[in-house]
Design a protein around this motif. Structure first.
Motif, PDB file in Angstrom:
ATOM      1  N   MET A 231       0.839  -1.179   0.000  1.00 42.59           N
ATOM      2  CA  MET A 231       0.000   0.000   0.000  1.00 42.59           C
ATOM      3  C   MET A 231       0.887   1.246   0.000  1.00 42.59           C
ATOM      4  O   MET A 231       1.047   1.900   1.027  1.00 42.59           O
ATOM      5  CB  MET A 231      -0.978  -0.016   1.169  1.00 42.59           C
ATOM      6  CG  MET A 231      -0.369  -0.356   2.525  1.00 42.59           C
ATOM      7  SD  MET A 231      -1.329  -1.538   3.457  1.00 42.59           S
ATOM      8  CE  MET A 231      -0.359  -3.004   3.294  1.00 42.59           C
ATOM      9  N   PRO A 232       1.509   1.554  -1.146  1.00 39.90           N
ATOM     10  CA  PRO A 232       2.490   2.642  -1.199  1.00 39.90           C
ATOM     11  C   PRO A 232       1.905   4.025  -0.918  1.00 39.90           C
ATOM     12  O   PRO A 232       2.657   4.953  -0.616  1.00 39.90           O
ATOM     13  CB  PRO A 232       3.039   2.558  -2.631  1.00 39.90           C
ATOM     14  CG  PRO A 232       2.056   1.765  -3.389  1.00 39.90           C
ATOM     15  CD  PRO A 232       1.348   0.893  -2.411  1.00 39.90           C
TER      16      PRO A 232
ATOM     17  N   LEU B  84       2.196   4.120  10.089  1.00 42.43           N
ATOM     18  CA  LEU B  84       1.900   2.777  10.588  1.00 42.43           C
ATOM     19  C   LEU B  84       0.463   2.629  11.076  1.00 42.43           C
ATOM     20  O   LEU B  84      -0.163   1.582  10.888  1.00 42.43           O
ATOM     21  CB  LEU B  84       2.858   2.406  11.719  1.00 42.43           C
ATOM     22  CG  LEU B  84       4.316   2.223  11.321  1.00 42.43           C
ATOM     23  CD1 LEU B  84       5.173   1.979  12.558  1.00 42.43           C
ATOM     24  CD2 LEU B  84       4.462   1.084  10.340  1.00 42.43           C
ATOM     25  N   LYS B  85      -0.068   3.673  11.679  1.00 41.28           N
ATOM     26  CA  LYS B  85      -1.437   3.615  12.182  1.00 41.28           C
ATOM     27  C   LYS B  85      -2.428   3.402  11.036  1.00 41.28           C
ATOM     28  O   LYS B  85      -3.353   2.587  11.139  1.00 41.28           O
ATOM     29  CB  LYS B  85      -1.760   4.906  12.939  1.00 41.28           C
ATOM     30  CG  LYS B  85      -3.108   4.901  13.598  1.00 41.28           C
ATOM     31  CD  LYS B  85      -3.303   6.164  14.412  1.00 41.28           C
ATOM     32  CE  LYS B  85      -4.656   6.166  15.077  1.00 41.28           C
ATOM     33  NZ  LYS B  85      -4.873   7.373  15.865  1.00 41.28           N
ATOM     34  N   GLU B  86      -2.224   4.099   9.960  1.00 39.18           N
ATOM     35  CA  GLU B  86      -3.082   3.959   8.785  1.00 39.18           C
ATOM     36  C   GLU B  86      -2.958   2.545   8.192  1.00 39.18           C
ATOM     37  O   GLU B  86      -3.953   1.931   7.801  1.00 39.18           O
ATOM     38  CB  GLU B  86      -2.704   5.018   7.749  1.00 39.18           C
ATOM     39  CG  GLU B  86      -3.619   5.097   6.562  1.00 39.18           C
ATOM     40  CD  GLU B  86      -3.212   6.188   5.587  1.00 39.18           C
ATOM     41  OE1 GLU B  86      -3.841   6.246   4.525  1.00 39.18           O
ATOM     42  OE2 GLU B  86      -2.270   6.954   5.866  1.00 39.18           O
ATOM     43  N   LYS B  87      -1.722   2.027   8.138  1.00 33.93           N
ATOM     44  CA  LYS B  87      -1.513   0.679   7.599  1.00 33.93           C
ATOM     45  C   LYS B  87      -2.201  -0.363   8.477  1.00 33.93           C
ATOM     46  O   LYS B  87      -2.875  -1.261   7.979  1.00 33.93           O
ATOM     47  CB  LYS B  87      -0.031   0.346   7.489  1.00 33.93           C
ATOM     48  CG  LYS B  87       0.184  -1.050   6.882  1.00 33.93           C
ATOM     49  CD  LYS B  87       1.601  -1.497   6.912  1.00 33.93           C
ATOM     50  CE  LYS B  87       1.958  -1.996   8.282  1.00 33.93           C
ATOM     51  NZ  LYS B  87       3.220  -2.712   8.338  1.00 33.93           N
ATOM     52  N   ARG B  88      -2.050  -0.264   9.784  1.00 31.88           N
ATOM     53  CA  ARG B  88      -2.694  -1.212  10.697  1.00 31.88           C
ATOM     54  C   ARG B  88      -4.209  -1.204  10.521  1.00 31.88           C
ATOM     55  O   ARG B  88      -4.862  -2.238  10.603  1.00 31.88           O
ATOM     56  CB  ARG B  88      -2.334  -0.905  12.149  1.00 31.88           C
ATOM     57  CG  ARG B  88      -1.035  -1.536  12.589  1.00 31.88           C
ATOM     58  CD  ARG B  88      -0.859  -1.484  14.091  1.00 31.88           C
ATOM     59  NE  ARG B  88      -1.032  -0.161  14.661  1.00 31.88           N
ATOM     60  CZ  ARG B  88      -0.079   0.753  14.775  1.00 31.88           C
ATOM     61  NH1 ARG B  88       1.141   0.482  14.362  1.00 31.88           N
ATOM     62  NH2 ARG B  88      -0.325   1.929  15.304  1.00 31.88           N
TER      63      ARG B  88
ATOM     64  N   HIS C 159       5.644   1.222   6.675  1.00 34.70           N
ATOM     65  CA  HIS C 159       4.306   1.791   6.525  1.00 34.70           C
ATOM     66  C   HIS C 159       3.646   1.437   5.197  1.00 34.70           C
ATOM     67  O   HIS C 159       2.446   1.639   5.028  1.00 34.70           O
ATOM     68  CB  HIS C 159       4.340   3.314   6.692  1.00 34.70           C
ATOM     69  CG  HIS C 159       5.091   4.011   5.613  1.00 34.70           C
ATOM     70  ND1 HIS C 159       4.531   4.306   4.393  1.00 34.70           N
ATOM     71  CD2 HIS C 159       6.361   4.461   5.550  1.00 34.70           C
ATOM     72  CE1 HIS C 159       5.423   4.902   3.631  1.00 34.70           C
ATOM     73  NE2 HIS C 159       6.551   5.008   4.305  1.00 34.70           N
ATOM     74  N   ASP C 160       4.388   0.856   4.256  1.00 37.35           N
ATOM     75  CA  ASP C 160       3.840   0.657   2.918  1.00 37.35           C
ATOM     76  C   ASP C 160       3.709  -0.804   2.486  1.00 37.35           C
ATOM     77  O   ASP C 160       3.260  -1.080   1.375  1.00 37.35           O
ATOM     78  CB  ASP C 160       4.656   1.428   1.899  1.00 37.35           C
ATOM     79  CG  ASP C 160       6.124   1.027   1.883  1.00 37.35           C
ATOM     80  OD1 ASP C 160       6.562   0.329   2.808  1.00 37.35           O
ATOM     81  OD2 ASP C 160       6.821   1.420   0.931  1.00 37.35           O
TER      82      ASP C 160
ATOM     83  N   GLY D 283     -10.707  -7.846  -1.119  1.00 31.26           N
ATOM     84  CA  GLY D 283     -11.253  -6.871  -0.177  1.00 31.26           C
ATOM     85  C   GLY D 283     -10.255  -6.055   0.586  1.00 31.26           C
ATOM     86  O   GLY D 283      -9.793  -6.469   1.594  1.00 31.26           O
ATOM     87  N   GLY D 284      -9.905  -4.927   0.138  1.00 31.88           N
ATOM     88  CA  GLY D 284      -9.040  -4.089   0.943  1.00 31.88           C
ATOM     89  C   GLY D 284      -8.383  -3.011   0.115  1.00 31.88           C
ATOM     90  O   GLY D 284      -8.309  -3.114  -1.108  1.00 31.88           O
ATOM     91  N   GLU D 285      -7.934  -2.026   0.813  1.00 30.77           N
ATOM     92  CA  GLU D 285      -7.239  -0.922   0.156  1.00 30.77           C
ATOM     93  C   GLU D 285      -5.742  -1.196   0.154  1.00 30.77           C
ATOM     94  O   GLU D 285      -4.956  -0.491   0.764  1.00 30.77           O
ATOM     95  CB  GLU D 285      -7.559   0.386   0.861  1.00 30.77           C
ATOM     96  CG  GLU D 285      -9.026   0.750   0.769  1.00 30.77           C
ATOM     97  CD  GLU D 285      -9.319   2.051   1.462  1.00 30.77           C
ATOM     98  OE1 GLU D 285      -8.493   2.973   1.388  1.00 30.77           O
ATOM     99  OE2 GLU D 285     -10.391   2.143   2.078  1.00 30.77           O
ATOM    100  N   TYR D 286      -5.391  -2.255  -0.521  1.00 35.57           N
ATOM    101  CA  TYR D 286      -4.008  -2.692  -0.687  1.00 35.57           C
ATOM    102  C   TYR D 286      -3.983  -3.544  -1.936  1.00 35.57           C
ATOM    103  O   TYR D 286      -5.027  -3.892  -2.486  1.00 35.57           O
ATOM    104  CB  TYR D 286      -3.536  -3.506   0.525  1.00 35.57           C
ATOM    105  CG  TYR D 286      -4.524  -4.576   0.909  1.00 35.57           C
ATOM    106  CD1 TYR D 286      -4.618  -5.752   0.176  1.00 35.57           C
ATOM    107  CD2 TYR D 286      -5.408  -4.393   1.956  1.00 35.57           C
ATOM    108  CE1 TYR D 286      -5.551  -6.715   0.491  1.00 35.57           C
ATOM    109  CE2 TYR D 286      -6.344  -5.349   2.273  1.00 35.57           C
ATOM    110  CZ  TYR D 286      -6.410  -6.508   1.534  1.00 35.57           C
ATOM    111  OH  TYR D 286      -7.340  -7.458   1.846  1.00 35.57           O
TER     112      TYR D 286
END
Length: 111
Positions: A15-16, A21-25, A52-53, A83-86
């Motif tokens: 997820m570049p 880290l909080k957003e990634k978690r 984070h990415d 399903g996901g923003e990655y």
């Protein structure tokens, strides 16, 4: 005859566009928890915890039915990919015989 099998699926999620880290978690933890609820698997966050990415997650299951393990890991992989923003940047599936892992059935060279 094999007594059972262990199946392991690893997925590298990228997820570049994520900047911390909080957003990634917030993206990764829900998919890990949903996998545990939806499928008879164990799931772990394996690597990239401080990045984070990207992150590497592992999915494992055990059964006496090789085909069932293949199907379960395939469904888990499809579920994550859908399903996901990655994006799933890499995927690897390994199914091992418990006999091989535990050393059962190996003949003793001394006999």
């Amino acid at each position: 005859m094999d007594t059972g099998y262990l199946g392991v699926l690893t997925l590298r999620l990228e997820m570049p566009w994520v900047s911390n880290l909080k957003e990634k978690r917030a993206l990764v933890r829900p998919v890990v928890e949903r996998l545990k609820v939806k499928f008879p698997v164990t799931v772990a966050r394996l690597d990239g915890l401080d990045a984070h990415d990207w992150e590497l997650i592992g999915v494992a299951t055990i059964s006496n039915d090789h085909e069932w393990i293949q199907q379960t890991l395939k469904m888990a992989s499809d579920f994550v990919a859908a399903g996901g923003e990655y994006r799933v940047a890499a995927e690897e599936q390994v199914i091992s015989s418990l006999n091989d892992l535990m050393g059962y059935g190996e003949e003793d060279d001394d006999e």
